[in-house]
Design a protein around this motif. Structure first.
Motif, PDB file in Angstrom:
ATOM      1  N   VAL A 100      21.116  54.479  40.848  1.00 51.31           N
ATOM      2  CA  VAL A 100      20.462  55.103  40.451  1.00 51.31           C
ATOM      3  C   VAL A 100      19.512  56.076  41.420  1.00 51.31           C
ATOM      4  O   VAL A 100      18.184  56.032  41.746  1.00 51.31           O
ATOM      5  CB  VAL A 100      19.317  53.406  40.670  1.00 51.31           C
ATOM      6  N   GLY A 101      20.261  56.444  42.709  1.00 57.47           N
ATOM      7  CA  GLY A 101      19.920  57.499  44.040  1.00 57.47           C
ATOM      8  C   GLY A 101      19.706  56.761  45.475  1.00 57.47           C
ATOM      9  O   GLY A 101      20.610  55.800  45.445  1.00 57.47           O
ATOM     10  N   GLY A 102      18.631  57.279  45.652  1.00 61.96           N
ATOM     11  CA  GLY A 102      18.604  56.811  47.252  1.00 61.96           C
ATOM     12  C   GLY A 102      18.385  58.172  47.668  1.00 61.96           C
ATOM     13  O   GLY A 102      17.383  59.324  47.615  1.00 61.96           O
ATOM     14  N   TRP A 103      18.534  57.899  49.108  1.00 59.62           N
ATOM     15  CA  TRP A 103      18.613  59.673  49.798  1.00 59.62           C
ATOM     16  C   TRP A 103      20.173  59.282  51.049  1.00 59.62           C
ATOM     17  O   TRP A 103      19.939  58.381  51.944  1.00 59.62           O
ATOM     18  CB  TRP A 103      17.379  59.135  50.527  1.00 59.62           C
ATOM     19  N   ALA A 104      21.248  60.433  51.221  1.00 60.17           N
ATOM     20  CA  ALA A 104      21.822  60.131  52.397  1.00 60.17           C
ATOM     21  C   ALA A 104      21.991  62.056  52.261  1.00 60.17           C
ATOM     22  O   ALA A 104      22.204  62.930  51.595  1.00 60.17           O
ATOM     23  CB  ALA A 104      23.319  60.289  52.037  1.00 60.17           C
ATOM     24  N   ARG A 105      21.681  62.561  53.692  1.00 55.74           N
ATOM     25  CA  ARG A 105      21.767  63.420  54.421  1.00 55.74           C
ATOM     26  C   ARG A 105      22.747  63.523  55.874  1.00 55.74           C
ATOM     27  O   ARG A 105      22.977  62.569  56.902  1.00 55.74           O
ATOM     28  CB  ARG A 105      20.881  64.763  54.639  1.00 55.74           C
ATOM     29  N   SER A 106      23.703  64.554  55.821  1.00 52.83           N
ATOM     30  CA  SER A 106      24.600  64.822  56.687  1.00 52.83           C
ATOM     31  C   SER A 106      24.052  65.127  58.265  1.00 52.83           C
ATOM     32  O   SER A 106      22.985  66.235  58.619  1.00 52.83           O
ATOM     33  CB  SER A 106      25.313  66.112  56.541  1.00 52.83           C
ATOM     34  N   GLY A 107      24.584  63.631  59.410  1.00 57.11           N
ATOM     35  CA  GLY A 107      23.656  64.854  60.616  1.00 57.11           C
ATOM     36  C   GLY A 107      22.360  63.266  60.777  1.00 57.11           C
ATOM     37  O   GLY A 107      22.344  63.180  62.118  1.00 57.11           O
ATOM     38  N   ALA A 108      22.093  62.005  59.764  1.00 55.15           N
ATOM     39  CA  ALA A 108      21.369  61.962  59.820  1.00 55.15           C
ATOM     40  C   ALA A 108      20.710  60.525  60.585  1.00 55.15           C
ATOM     41  O   ALA A 108      21.898  59.598  60.280  1.00 55.15           O
ATOM     42  CB  ALA A 108      20.280  61.288  58.635  1.00 55.15           C
TER      43      ALA A 108
ATOM     44  N   LEU B   4      28.085  60.401  55.769  1.00 58.63           N
ATOM     45  CA  LEU B   4      29.568  59.453  54.957  1.00 58.63           C
ATOM     46  C   LEU B   4      29.137  59.194  53.717  1.00 58.63           C
ATOM     47  O   LEU B   4      30.407  58.733  52.771  1.00 58.63           O
ATOM     48  CB  LEU B   4      30.176  58.115  56.488  1.00 58.63           C
ATOM     49  N   SER B   5      28.108  58.824  53.132  1.00 51.59           N
ATOM     50  CA  SER B   5      27.413  58.700  52.091  1.00 51.59           C
ATOM     51  C   SER B   5      27.379  60.394  50.989  1.00 51.59           C
ATOM     52  O   SER B   5      27.469  60.138  49.510  1.00 51.59           O
ATOM     53  CB  SER B   5      26.476  57.712  52.112  1.00 51.59           C
ATOM     54  N   ALA B   6      26.949  61.071  52.103  1.00 52.07           N
ATOM     55  CA  ALA B   6      26.199  62.051  51.275  1.00 52.07           C
ATOM     56  C   ALA B   6      27.783  63.670  50.771  1.00 52.07           C
ATOM     57  O   ALA B   6      27.091  63.627  49.295  1.00 52.07           O
ATOM     58  CB  ALA B   6      26.055  63.261  52.389  1.00 52.07           C
ATOM     59  N   GLY B   7      28.726  63.249  50.672  1.00 51.84           N
ATOM     60  CA  GLY B   7      29.698  63.346  50.207  1.00 51.84           C
ATOM     61  C   GLY B   7      30.402  65.035  51.036  1.00 51.84           C
ATOM     62  O   GLY B   7      29.195  65.515  51.557  1.00 51.84           O
ATOM     63  N   ARG B   8      30.389  65.732  50.050  1.00 52.66           N
ATOM     64  CA  ARG B   8      31.518  67.481  50.844  1.00 52.66           C
ATOM     65  C   ARG B   8      30.104  68.327  50.914  1.00 52.66           C
ATOM     66  O   ARG B   8      30.120  69.459  51.371  1.00 52.66           O
ATOM     67  CB  ARG B   8      32.085  67.481  49.805  1.00 52.66           C
ATOM     68  N   SER B   9      29.351  67.983  49.929  1.00 51.68           N
ATOM     69  CA  SER B   9      28.102  69.318  50.029  1.00 51.68           C
ATOM     70  C   SER B   9      27.051  68.345  51.157  1.00 51.68           C
ATOM     71  O   SER B   9      26.001  69.425  51.315  1.00 51.68           O
ATOM     72  CB  SER B   9      27.247  68.785  48.703  1.00 51.68           C
ATOM     73  N   HIS B  10      27.103  67.443  51.407  1.00 53.50           N
ATOM     74  CA  HIS B  10      26.088  67.120  52.821  1.00 53.50           C
ATOM     75  C   HIS B  10      24.819  66.782  52.992  1.00 53.50           C
ATOM     76  O   HIS B  10      23.913  66.037  53.350  1.00 53.50           O
ATOM     77  CB  HIS B  10      26.040  68.483  54.185  1.00 53.50           C
ATOM     78  N   PHE B  11      24.793  66.767  51.221  1.00 56.83           N
ATOM     79  CA  PHE B  11      23.441  66.148  51.305  1.00 56.83           C
ATOM     80  C   PHE B  11      23.546  64.874  49.598  1.00 56.83           C
ATOM     81  O   PHE B  11      24.010  65.477  48.452  1.00 56.83           O
ATOM     82  CB  PHE B  11      22.274  67.070  50.659  1.00 56.83           C
TER      83      PHE B  11
END
Length: 239
Positions: free
Chosen positions: A94-102, A65-72
């Motif tokens: 300023v960044g962070g971390w988001a990945r599809s399925g996490a 939901l945060s990672a976007g179309r690229s999934h990361f």
């Protein structure tokens, strides 16, 4: 015996000096010699002239939901990253971390420290519901994410409707809200624009899990933007 009348010429001579004095005063005002005493004081600077506050430094931790179309999110923001539409004009990503399925525990294991974060937004839990985990199971993960990033303020977001696990998503949201408030963090619901009761509003989602496309992510980003900017009035959790 009647007092003799004052001759007309004498009256003119007595009145004339007074008239000259008045005329002289008028002339001084017109020419500006007395103007400084008659001017209004200079106006005070307006609020618009004051320096704008520094942008809020915002970090995001989450899933697809945060990672976007690229999934990361490490690949950069894109047209299906809500932060694309929230940043700018008072908000600096300023960044962070988001990945599809996490899941939240996977986010906690992957996130790294970020310096001087004003606001941390965590949008996580849909995949916990998918894998049968509860908010209580994932509570230590949220705490670890906050401990690693050490933001001044924390926003924990409600997860969106989850059509395939609707009851579990509702239960997760209720428990997550209680957990958030018990820690003194901010609970946010950016999904009011996307919901119809406990389900998605017509046209906002195709798969029952995610917003349908860029237009819907833009609406979500604007919703998050308002929520983030409202945290300016909150005290820092770092003291």
């Amino acid at each position: 015996m009647r007092k003799p009348r004052t001759p007309h010429n004498d009256r003119v001579r007595r009145v004339l000096p007074v008239g000259l004095a008045i005329a002289l005063l008028v002339a001084l005002v017109v020419t500006g010699d007395l103007a400084p005493t008659l001017r209004r004081p200079e106006s005070t600077p307006q609020a618009a002239d004051r320096a704008a506050p520094a942008p809020l430094r915002v970090a995001v931790v989450g899933d697809s939901l945060s990672a976007g179309r690229s999934h990361f999110s490490g690949n950069g923001l894109d047209d299906e990253s809500w932060m694309t539409y929230a940043e700018g004009d008072g908000i600096e990503y300023v960044g962070g971390w988001a990945r599809s399925g996490a899941t939240p525990d996977q986010m906690a294991a992957a996130v790294r420290p970020i310096s001087d974060v004003d606001v941390l937004v965590i949008l996580a839990g849909t995949n916990a519901v998918r894998t049968g985990k509860t908010a209580a199971d994932e509570a230590p993960a949220y705490e670890q994410i906050v401990d690693v990033v050490r933001p001044k303020r924390v926003i924990i977001s409600r997860i969106p409707p989850y059509r395939f696990h609707a009851v579990g998503a509702l239960r997760y949201n209720g428990d997550l809200r209680s957990f958030t408030e018990s820690h003194g963090w901010s609970w946010a619901d950016p999904w009011t624009i996307a919901r119809d009761g406990d389900d998605w509003a017509d046209g906002f989602s195709v798969d029952g899990t995610h917003p349908a496309g860029p237009a819907q992510y833009e609406m979500l980003g604007e919703s998050f933007r308002r929520i983030i900017l409202e945290t300016r009035v909150l005290p820092s959790a770092l003291g």
